[in-house]
Design an enzyme around this catalytic site. Structure first.
Site, PDB file in Angstrom:
ATOM      1  N   SER A  31       1.060  -1.285  -0.054  1.00  0.00           N
ATOM      2  CA  SER A  31      -0.002   0.268  -0.068  1.00  0.00           C
ATOM      3  C   SER A  31       0.895   1.290   0.112  1.00  0.00           C
ATOM      4  O   SER A  31       1.796   1.258  -1.018  1.00  0.00           O
ATOM      5  CB  SER A  31      -0.980   0.035   1.340  1.00  0.00           C
ATOM      6  OG  SER A  31      -1.611   1.014   1.260  1.00  0.00           O
ATOM      7  N   ASP A  33      -4.843  -4.266   6.140  1.00  0.00           N
ATOM      8  CA  ASP A  33      -5.193  -5.447   4.996  1.00  0.00           C
ATOM      9  C   ASP A  33      -4.219  -6.383   4.844  1.00  0.00           C
ATOM     10  O   ASP A  33      -2.926  -6.016   4.716  1.00  0.00           O
ATOM     11  CB  ASP A  33      -5.285  -4.483   3.707  1.00  0.00           C
ATOM     12  CG  ASP A  33      -6.036  -5.334   2.637  1.00  0.00           C
ATOM     13  OD1 ASP A  33      -6.467  -6.526   2.725  1.00  0.00           O
ATOM     14  OD2 ASP A  33      -6.283  -4.644   1.336  1.00  0.00           O
ATOM     15  N   HIS A  70      -3.144  -0.894  -3.005  1.00  0.00           N
ATOM     16  CA  HIS A  70      -4.031  -0.095  -3.196  1.00  0.00           C
ATOM     17  C   HIS A  70      -3.772   1.077  -4.113  1.00  0.00           C
ATOM     18  O   HIS A  70      -2.936   1.720  -4.100  1.00  0.00           O
ATOM     19  CB  HIS A  70      -4.021   0.511  -1.723  1.00  0.00           C
ATOM     20  CG  HIS A  70      -4.561  -0.441  -0.783  1.00  0.00           C
ATOM     21  ND1 HIS A  70      -4.333  -0.336   0.713  1.00  0.00           N
ATOM     22  CD2 HIS A  70      -5.003  -1.899  -0.717  1.00  0.00           C
ATOM     23  CE1 HIS A  70      -4.784  -1.303   1.401  1.00  0.00           C
ATOM     24  NE2 HIS A  70      -5.074  -2.273   0.535  1.00  0.00           N
TER      25      HIS A  70
END
Length: 966
Positions: A15, A134, A42
């Site tokens: 991310s 995540d 992401h």
């Protein structure tokens, strides 16, 4: 490596700060490593993805942006496109539209879970730099399938939240900087032979070495893994061998002996603590909507349901059960006073500690609906914490389900995805133990891959294809429900010296097959004591029930003419284990005498019938009457001799009959005594069974008490830590605090309050109005009462009799469930601040006097640009009085309209330090040009917060300062 051969696939999650980590990772991937890399990052859903082009510069492998139904190949990189979720099936990538384009999305978890299901032990999960959590849930799934989990070292990550979350969950196998991870993965794969094909059967040498690992585990942890499935043990050991780059299991045994920490790591590996909220949602819906309401309807109001969550791991399923119970109760009996007591146990002490905290990361939002999150969880900065009403239903404790006593008298038992790791024999023993623990009609909840097997007489399915089972009423032999479950049970004490073989469940089928094969006449199957087990055909001509107490013994039921001969032949057949045949026997019926032939056959096979005896009756024709008369027609002497012999024979038979009757009478007495002894023995066995049951219940109750005690000890330790923290916090702030109840009576106070209010420990419970105070604050009780009424805090500065000053603050006392339970009063000592304030006021007065007397033109502005100071020299120069200009905007008053915007902007830059010096030109009343030189300074009056500006006037002709003119 050929494409068709199985190869590992690595899912890489990243991310924020992930681009640099991905470049370092791909730059160090070994050539032709044979791994397919799938990157999930992401990405902004509204921008075109350029990540493949950026990554292509860092690697010689081909980098693709994934398209729907794109197969994964080794030595290639695949990047998820923006605004897509991705899954994998049989090595082919599939793209999905996300449920929401923005908000809480977990694409890494989504792909990792799919990768684990598809690639099993060939799956590799990689977590690099990123914010949030995540990927953690997906790594759990990979870990459960014996895949590899590698995480970037948080110290080397730009954003360490994602790596920290994975490591804190205890999932990381390898932790290293991003550039070192590819080499560690490659070394692991070269030393992990189990990735190719799982072993169906272990060689004898491997089995022996595996047992040594089990012994080392038992010696260090106290837990025996010998009845875990051998392939499961071996796969987990192979993973550890690959991580340490060991080729032989014997080398790993030596490594275990030298490194006790590795034994603990292997122990954690074998526990496989993978769980989630409401796993298999359809099963939970069936439980909530149908099965739990049925249990509640049957119970009287005020009852308590008892449940046991065995192998609860970090507590998600125990809390799921508590939530489902609350929802079912609200649906069926919303006003009823029911309660649920859940005992949640696990072998892993660390997992139990996590479960007790009841705190879960934000990504549980993928498992728990928004409505449930709002109702049953409190949202905190980095996750969700279970609410008190749910937490209090569950008692957590460490327990070895195999060795420790079970909980009993349960209405519900949940044990999911634990049995699949155990050997079939241990599975059977545990299921029998679960049957014993449950109340009649109680529910058993198993995992999706688990079943009750051949124990269907114990449990009935509640719904087609469901893993929820209901306890059946079945008589279970006591030896099958003792604990510990893994130990073999001792056989019961025999009632007699000789034991009767246990009657097999398929007795009728086996006996009929034997009769159909060798015999067709009437027959009986008996034990070696003559007890009848099975009857075939019509045996009424040969056997009849004896009068009195029912007795299914062959000798007691034999008719006259058979009993004596049958007894001797039977004993001979059993003794010699050979067939005996009796011919020429006669048995008397109601109307005629029947001749027969009797066969007695001990059984050696099939094995299930060994030790039993087969007795066959065959009718034979009677001798012709002509033969009988031939002997009578002999001579007279012969006739007399025959008559004498027959008389003697008759007498002998009478004596023999008397002897038989005496023997039979003795046998009956012995049999009666034996029956009495058997009855006594049965009573003793029954008493022993009751004592055993009572012992088991006592052990179970003791286990429950230990569990509750452990929970209470943990809560007390936590409360002690919180109390210590709070005490130190209050002491460090030096703020005097009083806690009052709703009646304004003292509940608690901090050190220092005794000096301000003259409190002692015995004053707890006294009204506030009864206390004397050093403060000049007579309206204190009234203000406290108003705070209770309005729930609005009050703050006031008050002085004390000794000259000190305090800021008195009164606030409502709110409990965790948002209930008002009194008020809190705090008194912060501001004496020093008051002294400084007085000094500043004195200095300000001197400054104001200086400005008035100073013979230089001075103008002072506030932070908003309004005139605050306009000294007498300025009044004369501009022919304006101070009262006329104070409070007016300087720019509008003195700057020409064309220059106002520019000058106002420059003044603001001076306030923010963007400009260090500024000079503006103004015109006096006599049309002279004056230059104002500005400087930033604190506000001149002290009435407003922030900074201000001050200007000193200067002639445009170069005079140093404008002096006051006479």
């Amino acid at each position: 490596m050929p494409v068709s051969a199985p190869f590992p696939i690595a899912g890489i999650g990243a991310s924020a700060g992930g681009l640099e980590a991905l470049e370092q990772f791909l730059r160090n991937v070994p050539e032709r490593c044979g791994i397919g890399f799938v990157i999930v990052q992401h990405l902004d859903p509204t921008h075109k993805g350029i990540l493949p082009e950026l990554l292509q510069r860092a690697t010689g492998m081909e980098v693709y942006q994934v398209q729907d139904r794109m197969p994964v190949k080794p030595d290639a990189v695949y990047v998820i496109p923006p605004n897509k979720d991705m899954s994998i099936l049989h090595g082919v990538l599939h793209l999905f539209e996300p449920e929401a384009p923005r908000g809480l999305r977990l694409p890494i978890d989504f792909f990792f879970c799919s990768l684990a299901d598809d690639q099993q032990q060939r799956s590799i999960g990689v977590i690099l730099s990123g914010m949030g959590t995540d990927g953690t849930l997906g790594l759990r799934a990979i870990k459960e399938k014996a895949g590899l989990v590698v995480v970037q070292d948080p110290a080397s990550a730009k954003f360490d939240s994602m790596p920290h979350s994975a490591i804190a969950a205890g999932l990381a196998d390898i932790v290293a900087p991003a550039g070192e991870l590819p080499g560690r993965i490659d070394a692991y794969l070269r030393h992990a032979p189990g990735l190719a094909e799982p072993k169906s059967e272990l060689a004898e040498k491997e089995q022996s070495t595996l047992e040594k690992v089990v012994i080392l585990l038992r010696a260090t942890t106290g837990h025996d893994f010998s009845l875990y499935k051998k392939n499961t043990l071996y796969r987990r050991i192979e993973r550890r061998m690959g991580i340490h780059q060991l080729n032989r299991i014997a080398d790993y045994v030596r490594y275990l002996q030298e490194n006790s920490n590795e034994v603990e790591l292997l122990f954690r590996e074998l526990l496989i603590g993978v769980t989630s909220f409401f796993r298999d949602p359809t099963e939970w819906e069936l439980l909530r909507d149908k099965l739990l309401p049925e249990l509640l309807v049957e119970r009287p109001e005020g009852g308590v349901l008892r449940a046991w969550s065995a192998g609860c791991s970090s507590g998600e399923e125990a809390y799921s059960l508590a939530i489902s119970f609350k929802e079912a109760l609200d649906k069926v009996k919303p006003t009823a006073n029911f309660s649920l007591q859940i005992f949640a146990t696990d072998l892993d002490h660390d997992a139990i500690e996590l479960a007790r905290q009841g705190f879960f990361p934000v990504n549980i939002a993928a498992q728990v609906s928004q409505q449930r999150l709002q109702r049953y969880f409190n949202q905190e900065e980095s996750g969700f914490r279970i609410k008190k009403e749910i937490r209090e239903m569950v008692t957590f404790a460490t327990q070895n389900i195999i060795m420790d006593p079970p909980f009993i008298k349960l209405d519900f038992l949940i044990c999911r995805n634990l049995l699949i790791y155990l050997e079939p024999d241990l599975q059977k023993r545990l299921l029998q133990l679960f049957h014993y623990s449950l109340n009649p009609g109680g529910l058993l909840f198993l995992g999706s891959a688990e079943t009750v097997g051949n124990l269907s007489p114990l449990f009935a399915t509640t719904h087609a294809k469901s893993k929820l089972f209901r306890r059946r009423e079945t008589v279970i032999p006591p030896e099958n429900r003792v604990f510990p479950a893994m130990l073999p049970t001792a056989p019961p004490e025999p009632a007699k010296e000789t034991t009767m073989p246990r009657q097999p469940a398929n007795l009728q089928s086996l006996a009929e097959q034997l009769l159909l094969r060798d015999y067709s006449p009437p027959a009986v199957l008996v034990s070696d004591q003559g007890d009848i087990l099975y009857i075939s055909g019509r045996t009424g001509k040969y056997l009849e029930p004896a009068s009195g107490k029912v007795n299914w013994n062959l000798f007691a039921m034999a008719r006259d003419g058979l009993r004596f001969e049958l007894t001797g032949a039977f004993q001979k057949a059993v003794r010699d284990q050979e067939a005996v045949t009796l011919k020429g026997l006669k048995v008397g019926g109601n109307t005629k005498t029947q001749s027969l032939e009797l066969s007695i056959q001990p059984i050696r096979e099939p094995e299930a019938l060994q030790g039993m005896v087969l007795v066959v009756f065959r009718d034979v024709p009677s001798p012709p009457a002509a033969q009988k008369s031939g002997r009578i027609k002999a001579g007279t002497e012969a006739s007399v001799r025959i008559a004498a012999l027959e008389e003697e024979l008759k007498e002998a038979r009478k004596e023999l009959q008397a002897t038989r009757e005496g023997i039979q009478s003795s046998q009956e007495e012995l049999k009666s005594m034996n029956e009495e002894l058997q009855s006594t023995n049965e009573e003793l066995q029954s008493t022993n069974e009751e004592l055993t049951t009572s012992k088991e219940e006592m052990q179970s109750m003791n286990e429950e008490l230990q569990t509750v005690n452990a929970e209470q000890v943990a809560k007390m330790e936590e409360m002690e830590r919180v109390s210590n923290d709070m005490q130190n916090l209050l002491n460090s702030t030096e703020i005097i605090t009083l806690f009052l109840d709703n009646e304004l009576r003292i509940k608690r106070f901090t050190p220092g309050a005794n000096k301000l209010f003259k409190l002692i420990a015995g004053d707890v419970g006294r009204p506030l109005t009864d206390l004397s105070s050093e403060l000049f604050y007579p309206e204190l009780p009234a203000d406290a009462g108003k705070v209770l009424q309005t729930l609005a805090f009050r703050e006031k500065q008050v002085s004390a009799s000794d000259g000190r000053w305090f800021t008195a603050r009164i606030m409502p006392y709110r409990t965790a469930d948002n209930r008002i339970d009194g008020v809190v009063m705090t008194f912060a000592d501001i004496t020093r601040a008051k002294q400084l304030e007085a000094e500043l006021r004195s200095s300000g007065g001197m400054f104001q006097a200086l400005l008035k007397d100073l013979p230089t033109l001075i103008i002072g502005l506030s932070e908003e640009g309004r005139i605050l100071e306009f000294n007498p020299v300025a009044e004369r120069e501009f022919d304006l009085t101070r009262a006329e200009v104070v409070g007016r905007d300087f720019v509008e008053q003195f700057i020409p309209e064309a220059d106002r915007t520019r000058i106002a902007a420059d003044l603001q830059k001076m306030l923010t330090a963007e400009l260090q010096a500024l000079t503006t030109e103004v015109t006096t009343a006599d049309q002279r040009k004056i230059s104002l030189r500005w400087s930033a300074c604190p506000d001149l009056t002290g009435d407003s917060k922030g900074n201000g500006l001050i200007a000193i006037g200067q002639n445009m002709q170069g005079d140093a300062m404008i002096q006051g003119r006479p």
